[in-house]
Write a protein that holds these residues in place. Structure first.
Motif, PDB file in Angstrom:
ATOM      1  N   TYR A  84       0.857  -1.166  -0.378  1.00 35.50           N
ATOM      2  CA  TYR A  84      -0.269   0.111  -0.120  1.00 35.50           C
ATOM      3  C   TYR A  84       0.723   1.282   0.544  1.00 35.50           C
ATOM      4  N   GLN A  85       0.304   2.724  -0.678  1.00 40.11           N
ATOM      5  CA  GLN A  85       1.346   3.206  -1.014  1.00 40.11           C
ATOM      6  C   GLN A  85       0.404   4.452  -0.621  1.00 40.11           C
ATOM      7  N   GLU A  86       1.015   5.649   0.734  1.00 40.36           N
ATOM      8  CA  GLU A  86      -0.442   6.840   0.984  1.00 40.36           C
ATOM      9  C   GLU A  86      -0.659   7.841  -0.894  1.00 40.36           C
ATOM     10  N   PRO A  87      -1.663   8.102  -1.085  1.00 33.09           N
ATOM     11  CA  PRO A  87      -1.630   8.802  -2.592  1.00 33.09           C
ATOM     12  C   PRO A  87      -1.622  10.707  -2.444  1.00 33.09           C
ATOM     13  N   SER A  88      -1.228  10.671  -1.012  1.00 31.30           N
ATOM     14  CA  SER A  88      -1.297  12.159  -1.091  1.00 31.30           C
ATOM     15  C   SER A  88      -0.170  12.747  -1.051  1.00 31.30           C
ATOM     16  N   TYR A  89      -0.219  13.716  -1.940  1.00 28.87           N
ATOM     17  CA  TYR A  89       1.014  15.095  -2.715  1.00 28.87           C
ATOM     18  C   TYR A  89       2.001  15.220  -2.400  1.00 28.87           C
ATOM     19  N   ALA A  90       0.937  15.734  -0.444  1.00 27.00           N
ATOM     20  CA  ALA A  90       1.373  17.123   0.264  1.00 27.00           C
ATOM     21  C   ALA A  90       3.224  16.598   0.949  1.00 27.00           C
ATOM     22  N   TYR A  91       3.400  15.218   0.201  1.00 24.93           N
ATOM     23  CA  TYR A  91       4.866  15.013   1.196  1.00 24.93           C
ATOM     24  C   TYR A  91       5.793  15.012  -0.378  1.00 24.93           C
ATOM     25  N   VAL A  92       6.120  15.303  -2.000  1.00 27.45           N
ATOM     26  CA  VAL A  92       6.284  15.337  -2.591  1.00 27.45           C
ATOM     27  C   VAL A  92       7.376  16.524  -1.614  1.00 27.45           C
ATOM     28  N   ASN A  93       8.548  16.123  -2.149  1.00 25.78           N
ATOM     29  CA  ASN A  93       9.740  17.058  -1.398  1.00 25.78           C
ATOM     30  C   ASN A  93      10.869  18.154  -1.998  1.00 25.78           C
ATOM     31  N   TRP A  94      11.309  18.643  -1.360  1.00 27.58           N
ATOM     32  CA  TRP A  94      11.782  20.147  -1.734  1.00 27.58           C
ATOM     33  C   TRP A  94      12.790  20.589  -1.789  1.00 27.58           C
ATOM     34  N   GLY A  95      13.539  20.641  -2.300  1.00 31.99           N
ATOM     35  CA  GLY A  95      15.285  21.666  -2.137  1.00 31.99           C
ATOM     36  C   GLY A  95      15.021  23.104  -2.034  1.00 31.99           C
ATOM     37  N   ALA A  96      15.900  23.514  -1.017  1.00 33.68           N
ATOM     38  CA  ALA A  96      15.882  24.664  -0.314  1.00 33.68           C
ATOM     39  C   ALA A  96      17.157  25.352   0.244  1.00 33.68           C
ATOM     40  N   PHE A  97      16.914  26.490   0.063  1.00 29.60           N
ATOM     41  CA  PHE A  97      18.492  27.765   0.208  1.00 29.60           C
ATOM     42  C   PHE A  97      18.046  28.494   0.954  1.00 29.60           C
ATOM     43  N   ARG A  98      19.409  28.966   1.574  1.00 27.38           N
ATOM     44  CA  ARG A  98      19.317  30.164   3.006  1.00 27.38           C
ATOM     45  C   ARG A  98      18.291  31.641   1.601  1.00 27.38           C
ATOM     46  N   THR A  99      17.358  32.138   2.404  1.00 27.49           N
ATOM     47  CA  THR A  99      16.387  33.604   1.757  1.00 27.49           C
ATOM     48  C   THR A  99      17.644  34.208   0.812  1.00 27.49           C
ATOM     49  N   ALA A 100      18.036  34.573   1.421  1.00 24.86           N
ATOM     50  CA  ALA A 100      19.481  35.869   0.769  1.00 24.86           C
ATOM     51  C   ALA A 100      19.764  35.006  -0.281  1.00 24.86           C
ATOM     52  N   ASP A 101      20.202  33.976  -0.316  1.00 21.82           N
ATOM     53  CA  ASP A 101      20.540  33.434  -1.319  1.00 21.82           C
ATOM     54  C   ASP A 101      19.699  32.782  -2.346  1.00 21.82           C
ATOM     55  N   LYS A 102      18.855  32.836  -2.642  1.00 26.67           N
ATOM     56  CA  LYS A 102      17.545  32.137  -2.972  1.00 26.67           C
ATOM     57  C   LYS A 102      16.816  33.405  -4.629  1.00 26.67           C
ATOM     58  N   ASP A 103      17.505  34.272  -4.852  1.00 29.65           N
ATOM     59  CA  ASP A 103      17.210  34.992  -5.803  1.00 29.65           C
ATOM     60  C   ASP A 103      18.686  35.147  -6.744  1.00 29.65           C
ATOM     61  N   SER A 104      19.745  34.574  -6.175  1.00 25.50           N
ATOM     62  CA  SER A 104      20.770  34.889  -7.004  1.00 25.50           C
ATOM     63  C   SER A 104      20.954  34.205  -8.090  1.00 25.50           C
ATOM     64  N   LYS A 105      21.807  34.210  -8.921  1.00 29.27           N
ATOM     65  CA  LYS A 105      22.019  33.952  -9.915  1.00 29.27           C
ATOM     66  C   LYS A 105      22.154  32.319 -10.178  1.00 29.27           C
ATOM     67  N   TRP A 106      23.075  32.015  -9.172  1.00 30.79           N
ATOM     68  CA  TRP A 106      23.426  30.192  -8.429  1.00 30.79           C
ATOM     69  C   TRP A 106      22.693  29.724  -8.187  1.00 30.79           C
ATOM     70  N   ALA A 107      21.789  30.077  -7.513  1.00 36.37           N
ATOM     71  CA  ALA A 107      20.208  29.541  -7.289  1.00 36.37           C
ATOM     72  C   ALA A 107      19.660  29.818  -8.461  1.00 36.37           C
ATOM     73  N   GLN A 108      19.347  29.928  -9.390  1.00 34.77           N
ATOM     74  CA  GLN A 108      18.109  30.143  -9.942  1.00 34.77           C
ATOM     75  C   GLN A 108      18.469  29.036 -11.410  1.00 34.77           C
ATOM     76  N   ASP A 109      20.185  28.715 -11.272  1.00 33.49           N
ATOM     77  CA  ASP A 109      20.200  27.685 -11.833  1.00 33.49           C
ATOM     78  C   ASP A 109      20.302  26.674 -11.355  1.00 33.49           C
ATOM     79  N   VAL A 110      20.444  26.583 -10.382  1.00 27.86           N
ATOM     80  CA  VAL A 110      19.890  25.294 -10.019  1.00 27.86           C
ATOM     81  C   VAL A 110      18.267  25.357  -9.996  1.00 27.86           C
ATOM     82  N   VAL A 111      17.699  25.518  -9.308  1.00 27.82           N
ATOM     83  CA  VAL A 111      16.532  25.822  -9.595  1.00 27.82           C
ATOM     84  C   VAL A 111      16.134  25.210 -10.716  1.00 27.82           C
ATOM     85  N   ASN A 112      16.770  25.962 -12.135  1.00 31.06           N
ATOM     86  CA  ASN A 112      16.403  25.301 -13.687  1.00 31.06           C
ATOM     87  C   ASN A 112      16.705  24.507 -14.076  1.00 31.06           C
TER      88      ASN A 112
END
Length: 312
Positions: free
Chosen positions: A235-263
């Motif tokens: 049996y597997q849980e059907p919920s999508y609430a637990y799809v995992n995320w990548g995280a950054f420091r808030t100060a970095d999130k809009d930097s070019k390198w962070a956006q390149d990671v996202v991309n």
């Protein structure tokens, strides 16, 4: 708590919060754990070309080594991977600057952890995630559950709640009405219908517990890293609430390198790789791809694709 491949010290108070929601290529330098309640104040370099990624052991690390690292290297970056063996250290390492981005946790855990420890972190992208599943132990079929059956479950609050919701869906226990499924606890069990004996343990140890219990509820990343197959799940849980995320420091999130990671994680190249390598996973919601996981067996097989959206 298992020891880390990197040299870290974690307080006992932090260990009690360990999640659910996974040796590195190069270990991060040893650093003292940040004091509880201290916000991150790591300086940022928006032109940086060295990116340190932290994941838990297993599939998230494989994604970096086999796809994300090559994609970023084409953009001129040097990528270093550190794989952790617990759910506490990666956020502390990110807040302290030992890694630049981490990938290992679902949103309910992230929200709880950063609120508890006052860390200045933010999520940036979703990643394919192996769902929580109930696997056979000494008993091979859901139909063979009996009063007093033993079920090993993750002992951290977030994943323990998921396990309770799963047992409620199976009809083995009954939760109280109007319980928040993200925060369910033992106190929320209205009736233990099958008199289930819950055996709580650290998530990383659940695959090995199968020989000692009737059933085991195992986090997807630990199932995969231990050689288990998602198709083995009863049996597997059907919920999508637990799809995992990548995280950054808030100060970095809009930097070019962070956006390149996202991309990189949102690229067609990574998507094509993930759909082949991680068939049966739950994918980022924006991919608009239904879960292809094990359909389960017995009378309580899960829905193939839940309509529940990921927690934001």
């Amino acid at each position: 708590m298992l020891s880390l491949k990197t040299t870290w010290t974690v307080s006992a108070a932090l260990i009690t919060l360990a999640l659910a929601a996974c040796g590195g290529e190069k270990a991060a330098p040893a650093a003292p754990a940040a004091a509880s309640g201290a916000a991150s104040s790591v300086s940022v370099d928006t032109e940086k070309k060295d990116i340190k990624i932290g994941t838990t052991v297993g599939d998230f690390g494989d994604m970096v080594k086999e796809s994300i690292k090559p994609i970023l290297e084409k953009e001129g970056y040097t990528v270093t991977l550190t794989e952790f063996t617990d759910y506490v250290t990666p956020n502390q390492a990110l807040a302290e600057g030992a890694v630049d981005v981490n990938v290992f946790q679902h949103k309910p855990y992230f929200d709880s952890f950063i609120a508890e420890h006052k860390l200045d972190l933010v999520t940036g992208f979703q990643v394919p995630t192996a769902p929580l599943g109930l696997y056979p132990g000494k008993v091979a079929s859901l139909n063979d559950v009996k009063e007093g059956s033993t079920v090993s479950v993750p002992n951290d609050p977030s994943n323990f709640a998921r396990a309770l919701v799963m047992l409620n869906e199976l009809g083995w226990i009954k939760l109280k009405d109007n319980v928040d499924p993200l925060k369910a606890s033992k106190a929320d069990i209205a009736e233990n219908i099958k008199k289930i004996n819950l055996v709580e343990m650290e998530a990383a140890n659940l695959p090995r517990s199968r020989q000692d219990v009737d059933f085991a509820i195992v986090n997807g990343n630990y199932a995969m890293s231990s050689g288990m197959k998602l198709t083995e799940a009863l049996y597997q849980e059907p919920s999508y609430a637990y799809v995992n995320w990548g995280a950054f420091r808030t100060a970095d999130k809009d930097s070019k390198w962070a956006q390149d990671v996202v991309n990189a994680y949102k690229s067609e190249e990574f998507k094509k790789y993930a759909l082949v390598k991680f068939a049966g996973y739950k994918y980022p919601v924006e991919w608009n791809i239904a879960n292809n996981g094990a359909s389960g067996s017995g009378p309580a097989a899960p829905v193939a694709a839940s309509t529940a959206s990921a927690a934001q």
